[in-house]
Every structure is written in C-alpha cells, then in structure tokens.
Design a protein around this motif. Structure first.
Motif, PDB file in Angstrom:
ATOM      1  N   VAL A   8       0.840  -1.200   0.000  1.00 55.65           N
ATOM      2  CA  VAL A   8       0.000   0.000   0.000  1.00 55.65           C
ATOM      3  C   VAL A   8       0.874   1.249   0.000  1.00 55.65           C
ATOM      4  O   VAL A   8       1.547   1.542   0.981  1.00 55.65           O
ATOM      5  CB  VAL A   8      -0.896   0.043   1.260  1.00 55.65           C
ATOM      6  N   PRO A   9       0.907   1.995  -1.131  1.00 59.21           N
ATOM      7  CA  PRO A   9       1.626   3.262  -1.113  1.00 59.21           C
ATOM      8  C   PRO A   9       0.792   4.295  -0.369  1.00 59.21           C
ATOM      9  O   PRO A   9      -0.422   4.367  -0.575  1.00 59.21           O
ATOM     10  CB  PRO A   9       1.752   3.622  -2.594  1.00 59.21           C
ATOM     11  N   VAL A  10       1.431   5.053   0.482  1.00 62.20           N
ATOM     12  CA  VAL A  10       0.679   5.978   1.325  1.00 62.20           C
ATOM     13  C   VAL A  10       1.264   7.380   1.235  1.00 62.20           C
ATOM     14  O   VAL A  10       2.446   7.579   1.479  1.00 62.20           O
ATOM     15  CB  VAL A  10       0.732   5.529   2.804  1.00 62.20           C
ATOM     16  N   ILE A  94      -2.311  -2.067  -3.794  1.00 65.24           N
ATOM     17  CA  ILE A  94      -3.632  -1.450  -3.655  1.00 65.24           C
ATOM     18  C   ILE A  94      -3.481  -0.036  -3.113  1.00 65.24           C
ATOM     19  O   ILE A  94      -2.615   0.221  -2.280  1.00 65.24           O
ATOM     20  CB  ILE A  94      -4.532  -2.333  -2.746  1.00 65.24           C
ATOM     21  N   ASP A  95      -4.301   0.877  -3.631  1.00 63.08           N
ATOM     22  CA  ASP A  95      -4.233   2.266  -3.171  1.00 63.08           C
ATOM     23  C   ASP A  95      -4.765   2.383  -1.753  1.00 63.08           C
ATOM     24  O   ASP A  95      -5.660   1.640  -1.353  1.00 63.08           O
ATOM     25  CB  ASP A  95      -5.077   3.165  -4.085  1.00 63.08           C
ATOM     26  N   ALA A  96      -4.249   3.354  -1.042  1.00 61.32           N
ATOM     27  CA  ALA A  96      -4.678   3.545   0.341  1.00 61.32           C
ATOM     28  C   ALA A  96      -5.990   4.312   0.419  1.00 61.32           C
ATOM     29  O   ALA A  96      -6.634   4.339   1.458  1.00 61.32           O
ATOM     30  CB  ALA A  96      -3.595   4.294   1.110  1.00 61.32           C
ATOM     31  N   ILE A 132     -11.334  16.781 -17.665  1.00 60.47           N
ATOM     32  CA  ILE A 132     -10.031  16.997 -18.313  1.00 60.47           C
ATOM     33  C   ILE A 132      -9.131  15.785 -18.082  1.00 60.47           C
ATOM     34  O   ILE A 132      -8.470  15.292 -18.982  1.00 60.47           O
ATOM     35  CB  ILE A 132      -9.357  18.265 -17.754  1.00 60.47           C
ATOM     36  N   LYS A 133      -9.143  15.292 -16.841  1.00 55.96           N
ATOM     37  CA  LYS A 133      -8.313  14.146 -16.496  1.00 55.96           C
ATOM     38  C   LYS A 133      -8.686  12.945 -17.362  1.00 55.96           C
ATOM     39  O   LYS A 133      -7.825  12.218 -17.844  1.00 55.96           O
ATOM     40  CB  LYS A 133      -8.523  13.779 -15.019  1.00 55.96           C
ATOM     41  N   ARG A 134     -10.009  12.751 -17.553  1.00 64.04           N
ATOM     42  CA  ARG A 134     -10.428  11.574 -18.310  1.00 64.04           C
ATOM     43  C   ARG A 134     -10.080  11.701 -19.780  1.00 64.04           C
ATOM     44  O   ARG A 134      -9.600  10.759 -20.408  1.00 64.04           O
ATOM     45  CB  ARG A 134     -11.924  11.330 -18.126  1.00 64.04           C
ATOM     46  N   PHE A 211      -0.518  18.481 -13.428  1.00 67.11           N
ATOM     47  CA  PHE A 211       0.852  18.541 -13.929  1.00 67.11           C
ATOM     48  C   PHE A 211       1.649  17.296 -13.559  1.00 67.11           C
ATOM     49  O   PHE A 211       2.482  16.837 -14.313  1.00 67.11           O
ATOM     50  CB  PHE A 211       1.541  19.817 -13.441  1.00 67.11           C
ATOM     51  N   LYS A 212       1.350  16.750 -12.363  1.00 65.75           N
ATOM     52  CA  LYS A 212       2.022  15.529 -11.963  1.00 65.75           C
ATOM     53  C   LYS A 212       1.650  14.401 -12.928  1.00 65.75           C
ATOM     54  O   LYS A 212       2.484  13.585 -13.320  1.00 65.75           O
ATOM     55  CB  LYS A 212       1.609  15.150 -10.544  1.00 65.75           C
ATOM     56  N   LEU A 213       0.365  14.374 -13.332  1.00 65.59           N
ATOM     57  CA  LEU A 213      -0.091  13.360 -14.279  1.00 65.59           C
ATOM     58  C   LEU A 213       0.584  13.544 -15.627  1.00 65.59           C
ATOM     59  O   LEU A 213       0.969  12.574 -16.284  1.00 65.59           O
ATOM     60  CB  LEU A 213      -1.605  13.426 -14.449  1.00 65.59           C
TER      61      LEU A 213
HETATM   62  N1  UDP Z   1       0.539   8.197  -3.501  1.00 67.00           N
HETATM   63  C1  UDP Z   1       1.884   8.062  -3.156  1.00 67.00           C
HETATM   64  N2  UDP Z   1       2.751   9.069  -3.478  1.00 67.00           N
HETATM   65  C2  UDP Z   1       2.350  10.209  -4.148  1.00 67.00           C
HETATM   66  C3  UDP Z   1       0.991  10.314  -4.524  1.00 67.00           C
HETATM   67  C4  UDP Z   1       0.117   9.301  -4.181  1.00 67.00           C
HETATM   68  O1  UDP Z   1       2.274   7.067  -2.564  1.00 67.00           O
HETATM   69  O2  UDP Z   1       3.185  11.077  -4.389  1.00 67.00           O
HETATM   70  C5  UDP Z   1      -0.401   7.113  -3.161  1.00 67.00           C
HETATM   71  C6  UDP Z   1      -1.654   7.573  -2.454  1.00 67.00           C
HETATM   72  O3  UDP Z   1      -1.482   7.602  -1.057  1.00 67.00           O
HETATM   73  C7  UDP Z   1      -2.651   6.507  -2.859  1.00 67.00           C
HETATM   74  C8  UDP Z   1      -2.197   6.134  -4.256  1.00 67.00           C
HETATM   75  O4  UDP Z   1      -0.841   6.526  -4.345  1.00 67.00           O
HETATM   76  O5  UDP Z   1      -2.568   5.374  -2.029  1.00 67.00           O
HETATM   77  C9  UDP Z   1      -3.051   6.753  -5.338  1.00 67.00           C
HETATM   78  O6  UDP Z   1      -3.014   8.148  -5.198  1.00 67.00           O
HETATM   79  P1  UDP Z   1      -4.214   9.089  -5.664  1.00 67.00           P
HETATM   80  O7  UDP Z   1      -5.483   8.623  -5.075  1.00 67.00           O
HETATM   81  O8  UDP Z   1      -3.781  10.480  -5.387  1.00 67.00           O
HETATM   82  O9  UDP Z   1      -4.203   8.841  -7.234  1.00 67.00           O
HETATM   83  P2  UDP Z   1      -5.436   8.497  -8.203  1.00 67.00           P
HETATM   84  O10 UDP Z   1      -6.454   7.720  -7.433  1.00 67.00           O
HETATM   85  O11 UDP Z   1      -5.918   9.802  -8.695  1.00 67.00           O
HETATM   86  O12 UDP Z   1      -4.791   7.667  -9.274  1.00 67.00           O
END
Ligand code: UDP
Ligand code: MG
Length: 321
Positions: A8-10, A94-96, A132-134, A211-213
C-alpha cells in the motif's frame, strides 16, 4: 504457511489507513487457512500523522510492516520499494484511498491460483470525476499504444497481483525513470483481468495534480517508446523531400530551360526553398543522432534481453546443489 504481500503506497492518507486496515484484516481472517497476509505500508513522505498511525498498527499487529521513505518520491517509486522488499509468494498492490475495492482481493488470488501470473485490475469508466483528467487519459492511451512496443490496456490500474516470478524479474530492472505499470506490461507473462468500478476517494486530496499526471505521461512515453526522439528525423525527411522536389523543379524550369512556363520565380522565393532544403537536412541529421541516442538509451536502461518463465536446462535443484 504461504505469505501474500499487500503493498500500500501511502501519501497523506492518515484517515484512510485504519479503514483500509480493517478491511484487509477481515480478508486476512477469511484466508487464514491457506495464506498469511503481510501488509506493507510504504509511507511516501507523508506530512500528516500517517506514520504514527502505521507504526501503531504495526505494533499491535505483526502482520503489518512498513517502509518509511525519507521524503515524497512519488507513487511509482513507493510501489517499487514495496515490491523490492515484499516476501510473499505473490503481492497485491492497492491504493490507500479506498478507491480500489478491497473485497476483490480474494478474486485476484483465485485467478492467480488458476494459473494467471499477473492479475490486473481494470477500472471501468465511472463517468464521474474530472473531465479533463479523463480526456487526457484517453488521449494518453491512444498515443502510447500507437507508438510504444507494448500494448497497454486503457483503464489498467496499479491494483494488480504479481506472482513471485514477476516480482523477481521486476527487481532486476535498474532503470530509474520508471513507470511500474509499463515495466510490468513489458515483462509479459500470463495475465488475467478483473474489472471494477472505482469508488469515491476516502478522506483527503488526490495526490496527483494535473501537472504531476502530465509528467507521468511524459515519463511513460520516454521510457516505453523512442518515437518522440525520432519525430525530428521524420519531419526532416519530409521537408527535405518536398523542398528538394520544388528546388529541382525551379532549377530545371528557371535556369536550364530559361523559364518556358513564364513563372518568374523571384530571388527571395528561390532563397526560401533553398533554406527550407537546408533546414530539412539539419533536421534529418538530428533524427540520425536520435537513432544513436536511442541505441545508447537502450544500453543504459539495461533491460534484460528476454525474460524466461521456465528453463529446463537450468533447473533450480541443480543450481542449488
Ligand atoms: N501516492 C503516493 N505518493 C504520491 C501520490 C500518491 O504514494 O506522491 C499514493 C496515495 O497515497 C494513494 C495512491 O498513491 O494510495 C493513489 O493516489 P491518488 O489517489 O492520489 O491517485 P489516483 O487515485 O488519482 O490515481
Ligand atoms: Mg485515488
């Protein structure tokens, strides 16, 4: 007992972590007979109370591990850190922020047990969220599938399972400008897909700004394709050809046949064509250099030439003895 790692990246998700943990723990209970869960939180330099929350969880439950990065390195790197360190026979990222449904984890594992080496979560368009993102992401997939050598499915997310064999191969990559999804796709292996609708984000702000995207998209282009490098070359070839033809026409019509068609090319016009021709030559040379840079790029990223699933010449038991 076989371990399955959940990575899980957080980044600033303090409020979401306990919710996610509860759900994961419940899944862990369900699978207790067969697998042991290892939950790895990779704290990507959160500036909120996230680390405290993670440490507390880790103290109370020894299935919870964490990697705390020294600052924000971005999700790609955070995932890589998790994959480098996980110990499971398979890992699931998995996303956090609870946008990836935790309830699907048993299904990921089922497909993996049935022989898939990677199971990829595909996000179905939920027709909400940022327009815009989509639009941007749809354009991104169109372009990258045209120019990159690997096929990338629109909507493929980081919500995916990797078998140990892929984890080990992934860990061999040394390139730094990476986009993990692209590398995983590059690796190949047997894949299965699971479709899901992304939920609304839990608490907090999405960490990815426009911009990050954009930067992420640029990185993908550069790391998966050499086409942008070659554009100048193609442009040069086109310009050289066109101006070459026009120039030849002027040369014959005006200077050799002494203008029988009475076109009367002015001096500046002739000069313009000549300069255009030279610009084309310069651009072509740039394209030529791009080819060499491409070759250097290929050597520097140092990807494995091929990836082996099984090799009967080199059995593990022989190797070990
Ligand atoms: N996240 C991260 N580092 C970053 C940005 C996001 O670890 O610099 C993690 C964030 O905590 C989450 C996941 O990546 O668990 C997805 O991030 P976010 O929801 O912002 O992205 P999206 O859902 O828009 O793809
Ligand atoms: Mg999200």
């Amino acid at each position: 007992m076989r371990i399955i790692s959940i990575i899980v990246p957080v980044y600033n998700e303090a409020e979401n972590i306990p919710l996610l943990y509860d759900k994961l723990a419940r899944i862990g209970e369900e699978m207790r007979e067969k697998y042991e869960l290892e939950i790895i939180f990779v704290n990507d330099g959160s500036t909120d109370a996230g680390q405290q929350v993670i440490s507390d969880l880790s103290d109370s439950d020894d299935r919870v591990k964490y990697i705390e990065l020294s600052r924000n390195f971005g999700k790609e790197v955070a995932l890589t850190a998790g994959i480098n360190n996980c110990r499971g026979v398979a890992c699931i990222m998995i996303d956090a922020d609870l946008q990836h449904p935790v309830e699907l984890i048993p299904e990921f594992i089922r497909k993996w047990e049935d022989g898939a080496e990677t199971v990829i979560g595909i996000r179905e368009d939920n027709h909400s969220g940022d327009k815009i993102k989509r639009a941007g992401s749809s354009l991104f997939y169109k372009i990258i599938n045209r120019i990159a050598s690997v096929n990338i499915i629109p909507g493929a997310t980081d919500f995916r399972l990797l078998d140990r064999i892929i984890i080990d191969e992934f860990n061999k990559f040394t390139e730094r400008n990476r986009i993990s999804r692209g590398l995983m796709d590059w690796l190949g292996f047997r894949r299965e897909y699971i479709y899901f609708k992304a939920g609304e984000r839990g608490a907090g702000e999405p960490g990815y700004s426009f911009f990050k995207l954009l930067r992420l998209a640029m990185n993908s282009f550069v790391s998966l394709s050499l086409f942008p490098l070659k554009i100048a070359g193609y442009l040069g070839l086109i310009i050289t050809t066109i101006s070459g033809i026009i120039g030849l026409f002027i040369l014959i019509e005006n200077f050799i046949l002494k203008d029988p068609m009475k076109l009367g090319f002015s001096g500046p016009a002739i000069l313009a064509v000549f300069i255009m021709f030279l610009v084309g030559v310069v651009l072509s040379c740039l394209g030529l250099m791009a080819l060499y840079i491409a070759a250097i790029h290929g050597e520097v990223v140092n990807r494995p030439l091929y990836v082996v699933r099984k090799n009967s010449l080199k059995r593990k038991d022989v190797e070990d003895s």
